[in-house]
Design a protein around this motif. Sequence first.
Motif, PDB file in Angstrom:
ATOM      1  N   ILE A 120       0.834  -1.200   0.000  1.00  0.00           N
ATOM      2  CA  ILE A 120       0.000   0.000   0.000  1.00  0.00           C
ATOM      3  C   ILE A 120       0.867   1.248   0.000  1.00  0.00           C
ATOM      4  CG2 ILE A 120      -1.717   1.302   1.314  1.00  0.00           C
ATOM      5  CD1 ILE A 120      -2.718  -1.406   2.413  1.00  0.00           C
ATOM      6  N   SER A 121       1.901   1.252   0.841  1.00  0.00           N
ATOM      7  CA  SER A 121       2.770   2.421   0.966  1.00  0.00           C
ATOM      8  C   SER A 121       3.425   2.779  -0.366  1.00  0.00           C
ATOM      9  CB  SER A 121       3.845   2.139   2.022  1.00  0.00           C
ATOM     10  OG  SER A 121       4.786   3.181   2.081  1.00  0.00           O
ATOM     11  N   ARG A 122       3.820   1.756  -1.128  1.00  0.00           N
ATOM     12  CA  ARG A 122       4.468   1.992  -2.421  1.00  0.00           C
ATOM     13  C   ARG A 122       3.473   2.090  -3.574  1.00  0.00           C
ATOM     14  NH1 ARG A 122       9.987   1.192  -2.565  1.00  0.00           N
ATOM     15  NH2 ARG A 122      10.928   0.487  -0.607  1.00  0.00           N
ATOM     16  N   LYS A 123       2.183   2.059  -3.210  1.00  0.00           N
ATOM     17  CA  LYS A 123       1.097   2.169  -4.196  1.00  0.00           C
ATOM     18  C   LYS A 123       1.112   1.037  -5.225  1.00  0.00           C
ATOM     19  CE  LYS A 123       0.698   7.201  -3.680  1.00  0.00           C
ATOM     20  NZ  LYS A 123       1.505   7.214  -2.462  1.00  0.00           N
ATOM     21  N   TYR A 124       1.704  -0.078  -4.849  1.00  0.00           N
ATOM     22  CA  TYR A 124       1.685  -1.254  -5.718  1.00  0.00           C
ATOM     23  C   TYR A 124       0.291  -1.871  -5.804  1.00  0.00           C
ATOM     24  CZ  TYR A 124       6.837  -1.405  -5.666  1.00  0.00           C
ATOM     25  OH  TYR A 124       8.176  -1.132  -5.815  1.00  0.00           O
ATOM     26  N   ASN A 125      -0.565  -1.518  -4.875  1.00  0.00           N
ATOM     27  CA  ASN A 125      -1.918  -2.097  -4.863  1.00  0.00           C
ATOM     28  C   ASN A 125      -2.872  -1.358  -5.801  1.00  0.00           C
ATOM     29  OD1 ASN A 125      -1.792   0.192  -3.097  1.00  0.00           O
ATOM     30  ND2 ASN A 125      -3.743  -0.408  -2.186  1.00  0.00           N
ATOM     31  N   ARG A 126      -2.368  -0.441  -6.599  1.00  0.00           N
ATOM     32  CA  ARG A 126      -3.207   0.290  -7.552  1.00  0.00           C
ATOM     33  C   ARG A 126      -3.131  -0.392  -8.916  1.00  0.00           C
ATOM     34  NH1 ARG A 126      -2.030   6.751  -6.285  1.00  0.00           N
ATOM     35  NH2 ARG A 126      -2.815   6.704  -4.121  1.00  0.00           N
ATOM     36  N   PRO A 127      -4.164  -1.121  -9.295  1.00  0.00           N
ATOM     37  CA  PRO A 127      -4.117  -1.849 -10.571  1.00  0.00           C
ATOM     38  C   PRO A 127      -4.524  -0.952 -11.740  1.00  0.00           C
ATOM     39  CG  PRO A 127      -6.184  -2.302  -9.472  1.00  0.00           C
ATOM     40  CD  PRO A 127      -5.421  -1.369  -8.562  1.00  0.00           C
ATOM     41  N   THR A 128      -4.106  -1.350 -12.929  1.00  0.00           N
ATOM     42  CA  THR A 128      -4.604  -0.692 -14.143  1.00  0.00           C
ATOM     43  C   THR A 128      -5.753  -1.493 -14.755  1.00  0.00           C
ATOM     44  OG1 THR A 128      -2.890  -1.840 -15.428  1.00  0.00           O
ATOM     45  CG2 THR A 128      -2.388   0.399 -14.661  1.00  0.00           C
ATOM     46  N   ALA A 129      -5.998  -2.673 -14.222  1.00  0.00           N
ATOM     47  CA  ALA A 129      -7.155  -3.486 -14.601  1.00  0.00           C
ATOM     48  C   ALA A 129      -7.568  -4.299 -13.375  1.00  0.00           C
ATOM     49  CB  ALA A 129      -6.838  -4.414 -15.769  1.00  0.00           C
ATOM     50  N   GLY A 130      -8.867  -4.337 -13.114  1.00  0.00           N
ATOM     51  CA  GLY A 130      -9.349  -5.112 -11.982  1.00  0.00           C
ATOM     52  C   GLY A 130      -9.315  -4.342 -10.672  1.00  0.00           C
TER      53      GLY A 130
END
Length: 319
Positions: free
Chosen positions: A71-81
């Motif tokens: 979450i901190s690195r914003k890796y949980n932001r998908p471009t699909a789904g």
Amino acid sequence: MKKQPFQLIGTTIPAGRKTIVNLETARLHTHNKIEVPVIVERSKNDGPVLLLIGGIHGNEINGVEIIRELISRKYNRPTAGTVICIPALNVFGFLNQTREFPDGKDLNRMFPGTQNGSMASLFAWNLMNNILPAADYIVDFHTGGGNRFNSSQIRVAKEHPELQELAAIFAPRFIVTAADREKSFREAATKLGKKILLFEGGKSLDIHNRITQRGVNGVLRLMNHLGMRDYSAEIAAMPAVDPIIIRQSTWIRARHGGMFRFHVKDGAKVMKGDTIGSISDPYGEFEKPVKVPENGYIIGLNHSPIVYQGDALVHLGKE
């Protein structure tokens, strides 16, 4: 694939937005509500729904840290789904730094739960009925219990070959063939047709950077594979991992009680007859070697300095 509209706990999750909803678990004896934050990142484009859960056991902090890092690195932001993150599911245990619920129950032995059971059973029911229906894929993060340190591993049942493939994509140090435990979250989710990976790494009440990074890397590989976001550049920079498949495992137990010191690292390959540690009394009267009875890999290691006869010392995995 999830089409619009997408709802979770009675809340409509708009496309392209971060939304935080609260899963109400129960009330304390003071009548204060206890709510678990559920962080939802939904893309504007349809795609799979990935659920990331940490802290089913409240003292297993490393799983919480893995999701926090994502979450901190914003890796949980998908471009699909959509990615649903629940960093600390057992918030009671997390607050008290204990494995169990306040009612003394192990949450991971209470699934699928009931509306009329214990506090832990009711909580399990809420998760199964308010969160799980939305998910397609799940990663459930755990650590070793007590002083047991686990090498990074994904546990999957042998009767689910598609999960073996996803585990290989996640690329932990080991892929361990392990049957679903009765009334566990993994068993309940599997019965609902969800594709779930159980990640084990580290030990209770501890944050280990190597384990954290392997968990984060695994999620990025999985999201890339599912087409949820292009992480090819990040994956190219990761160390190459060829997971070792563990078909059987056994615990080497202490033949004597005393002070335990180990001479081997988790994940190491060992050969029959190797001395991997020793047990002694505190007075210098004796010191007994701990030897490996057969070839294998150290997939788990007891970090406790004091052991009793019969205590599990080393979890030996066999290919």
